[in-house]
Design an enzyme around this catalytic site. Structure first.
Site, PDB file in Angstrom:
ATOM      1  N   GLY A  36      -0.684  61.710 -64.070  1.00  0.00           N
ATOM      2  CA  GLY A  36      -0.756  63.147 -63.844  1.00  0.00           C
ATOM      3  C   GLY A  36       0.407  63.668 -63.028  1.00  0.00           C
ATOM      4  N   GLY A  73       6.236  65.829 -58.086  1.00  0.00           N
ATOM      5  CA  GLY A  73       6.325  64.550 -58.773  1.00  0.00           C
ATOM      6  C   GLY A  73       5.453  64.511 -60.004  1.00  0.00           C
ATOM      7  N   ASP A  86      -3.273  48.673 -58.848  1.00  0.00           N
ATOM      8  CA  ASP A  86      -1.971  49.086 -59.382  1.00  0.00           C
ATOM      9  C   ASP A  86      -0.911  49.112 -58.285  1.00  0.00           C
ATOM     10  OD1 ASP A  86      -0.234  49.812 -61.407  1.00  0.00           O
ATOM     11  OD2 ASP A  86      -0.676  51.950 -61.265  1.00  0.00           O
ATOM     12  N   LYS A  96      -2.859  65.757 -56.498  1.00  0.00           N
ATOM     13  CA  LYS A  96      -2.559  65.049 -57.738  1.00  0.00           C
ATOM     14  C   LYS A  96      -3.571  65.469 -58.790  1.00  0.00           C
ATOM     15  CE  LYS A  96      -1.192  60.662 -59.666  1.00  0.00           C
ATOM     16  NZ  LYS A  96      -0.635  59.342 -59.326  1.00  0.00           N
ATOM     17  N   VAL A 121       1.915  65.761 -59.494  1.00  0.00           N
ATOM     18  CA  VAL A 121       1.654  65.889 -58.064  1.00  0.00           C
ATOM     19  C   VAL A 121       2.289  67.182 -57.569  1.00  0.00           C
ATOM     20  CG1 VAL A 121       1.864  64.829 -55.798  1.00  0.00           C
ATOM     21  CG2 VAL A 121       1.664  63.383 -57.828  1.00  0.00           C
ATOM     22  N   GLY A 138       3.693  61.321 -62.776  1.00  0.00           N
ATOM     23  CA  GLY A 138       3.552  59.935 -63.182  1.00  0.00           C
ATOM     24  C   GLY A 138       2.721  59.841 -64.439  1.00  0.00           C
TER      25      GLY A 138
END
Length: 654
Positions: A25, A20, A135, A42, A27, A22
């Site tokens: 950063g 992943g 968040d 991460k 993952v 985002g």
């Protein structure tokens, strides 16, 4: 980051594939070589390692985040700084994110509430420990058992990321996603647990409607922020009234009116039983448009034609009748104007008789005399009241009693928690400080700055702890209006509360807002004094010691004692002149070590990952090399977990 997979990260982990990416950063799925299980790694954006303050904060957060142990939170196993990369090693949670689930359309109301309940449970646990997520959004909610009303298997991810990034010296804006930011965070940058509840309310709105409450996903961030402040979301047609009430309570503009995380859990338990089986709603895209909050004032008109009688008063607005109109999407506020009093005796003509009465000289003299008396009385009253008012202004604003305010708990790296509160009663401001420890015992001196409008208030402290004026000469720290509070041993199950009292007028406390501002200022000026990086002092270690580092030879011969020195990092940097701990350990620990362990030296322990190549004494205080190996040694000191350092043990003849 251009590392080729697989690659090593830290001494214990290997990243094997990317899973992943985002805004903060990438993952990777990885392997924990020590435990033999799979983890998520991460790695934050590569440009962040140039920010020294961010790196320091990253290290400071390690203890707090690794101790968040809750079934609804993705467990943080380690925070690592390796060759310029910042990485968070986490539990590998399998399942779609809530964002991926919502890509298929709105959820059934009961399914949505089941998710909200478990997220709120996670938030309640974290908030009780002084951790705010900052968040909350669908991307950070993982569903390990999607579709189950009884247990959707929520895992909340990325606790602490927003805090680490949000205070970066390179940050130029609020960290977070505009659609989920609370009004107080946008307007005043005020952070408290209620900002997470607000973001969860936005998420719930999105889950049941398929749309965001304050605009489309690609809207300009500043426009969305403006709507958070000045608009209310459109009512979702067909949604159960109780669910809408829950959403409204979570999206209250004023955090004081907003539901708490525990309120959300309780209300969901009550609501979910009655809505099970309801299908997902179908809401056409773009139909839910937020409306600006408006204030309407009742208009009044008084038409009295000459010679006509006035026999009707303006009709007042009956606010109770508004309930029959249903829920207004614009959340319009109706405010009735003051009533007009028209007291004209019934049957009294207006005009001719009045003119005859006024034509009498005697009557005019009476009126003039009465007018003079009224004016004279008004002047006297003005002089008395005005004089008193000017006197009040001279002595400052009038103090209002019955006020109270408090701040969220502040947590220091040492594990010290501080709660601040203030009340005003009988003209006296009472400032209350409550100290706790998150786990291991603590003791020693702490600093608190107490200010007033123009000078240091003449505060009177209770005898719950020893309190003396702060001494710059003894501590090498400048702190005007500072006080040194000596805490005896703090245990996990207890707390120490101290209070200071002084006249509220010295702090110009005149209303709730001024009390809240004063209270926030006390924390800010205290933190400013403590975090002065020009000071080389090791005073107030419970508040100023940020992290520690193990210093030892990179190579040691087998059979030899391993010399270990533990250095502390303070606001001014690492202090090599005053080590916190050295081996071989002696019976005279430093005052720093005594403070951060509460004098309980059994809470000082060296640790190792050497698989028997290193022998640590039963008390945990000393280490020896047994046979050749390459491994690492760490330490646990009070509430600190000291990052491991590598060591190579060589054969005796090498």
């Amino acid at each position: 980051m251009n590392a080729v997979l697989p690659f090593d990260f830290g001494s214990s982990y290997q990243a094997i594939r990317k899973i992943g990416q985002g805004s903060s950063g990438r993952v990777f799925e990885g392997i924990d070589r020590v435990r033999g299980d799979h983890v998520a790694i991460k790695i934050l954006r590569s440009n962040l390692d140039d920010d020294a303050q961010l790196v320091q904060r990253f290290v400071n957060e390690r203890r707090t985040l690794t101790e968040l142990a809750h079934p609804r939170i993705v467990a943080v196993r380690d925070l690592i700084v390796d060759q310029g990369l910042l990485g968070i090693v986490m539990e590998l949670a399998s399942g779609p994110t809530l964002s991926e689930q919502l890509a298929e359309g709105p959820m059934a109301p009961a399914d949505a509430l089941a998710v909200v309940r478990q997220v709120a449970e996670a938030l309640s646990y974290a908030h009780d420990r002084g951790v705010v997520h900052r968040d909350i959004k669908p991307d950070n909610v993982i569903l390990t058992n999607p579709g189950s009303v009884s247990d959707p298997g929520v895992k909340v991810a990325d606790f602490g990321i927003a805090k680490i990034l949000g205070e970066s010296s390179t940050a130029t804006h609020l960290v977070g996603t505009a659609h989920y930011l609370s009004p107080e965070l946008i307007r005043d940058n005020v952070l408290s647990p209620s900002v997470d509840v607000y973001a969860l309310g936005v998420t719930l709105y999105q889950m049941v409607s398929g749309q965001l409450p304050f605009g489309a996903g690609n809207d300009n961030s500043f426009a969305v922020a403006h709507r958070h402040l000045h608009s209310t979301p459109a009512v979702i047609p067909g949604l159960d009234d109780q669910v809408w009430g829950l959403i409204s309570g979570m999206l209250a503009k004023n955090p004081a009116d907003r539901l708490s995380d525990d309120d959300v859990v309780s209300l969901v338990d009550d609501i979910i039983v009655g809505i099970e089986g309801q299908p997902p709603l179908t809401v056409p895209e773009g139909t839910l448009v937020p409306h600006a909050m408006t204030m309407l004032r009742q208009s009044t008109s008084l038409a009295a034609a000459e010679g006509n009688e006035i026999d009707d008063e303006p009709a007042s607005i009956d606010l109770e009748n508004l309930h029959t109109l249903g829920r207004s999407a614009s959340a319009t506020i109706l405010k009735a104007s003051p009533e007009l009093d028209s007291e004209i005796p019934d049957g009294s003509p207006v005009g001719e008789e009045t003119e005859k009465w006024w034509s009498s000289r005697k009557h005019r003299i009476v009126v003039y005399a009465a007018g003079v008396l009224i004016i004279a009385a008004a002047v006297i009253i003005w002089m008395v009241i005005g004089g008193n008012s000017r006197g009040d202004e001279k002595h400052g604003p009038k103090v209002v009693n019955g006020l109270s305010a408090s701040l969220p708990m502040q947590v220091y790296p040492s594990g010290l928690n501080v709660s601040r509160a203030a009340t005003v009663s009988s003209g006296t401001l009472t400032y209350t400080l409550t100290y706790r420890t998150i786990k291991q015992p603590l003791s020693g001196d702490v600093l608190e700055v107490v200010t007033s409008t123009h000078s240091c208030p003449d505060a009177t402290w209770d005898d719950a702890a020893k309190v003396v004026p702060h001494s710059p000469a003894l501590t090498s720290i400048d702190a005007d209006c500072g006080w040194t509070i000596t805490l005896k041993t703090l245990l996990q199950e207890g707390s120490v509360t101290v209070t200071a009292k002084f006249p509220a007028k010295e702090a110009a406390i005149s209303d709730q807002a001024s009390l809240e501002t004063w209270l926030q200022n006390q924390q800010q000026v205290t933190d400013k004094a403590l975090n002065n990086d020009a000071a080389t002092s090791t005073a107030y270690s419970l508040q100023r010691l940020q992290t520690m580092r193990i210093k030892m030879p990179s190579r040691v011969r087998e059979g030899a004692a391993i010399p270990v020195t533990i250095l502390g990092t303070w606001p001014g940097g690492e202090n090599e002149m005053t080590p916190i701990y050295t081996t071989p350990f002696n019976s005279n620990p430093t005052s720093i070590l005594t403070d951060i362990t509460g004098g309980k030296l059994e809470n000082v322990r060296l640790t190792d990952r050497c698989s028997g190549a290193v022998s640590i004494t039963p008390d945990g205080h000393d280490a020896s090399a047994l046979h050749p190996a390459s491994c690492s040694i760490g330490a646990e000191i009070g509430n600190y977990q000291v990052q491991e350092s590598p060591i190579t043990i060589v054969a005796g003849g090498s």
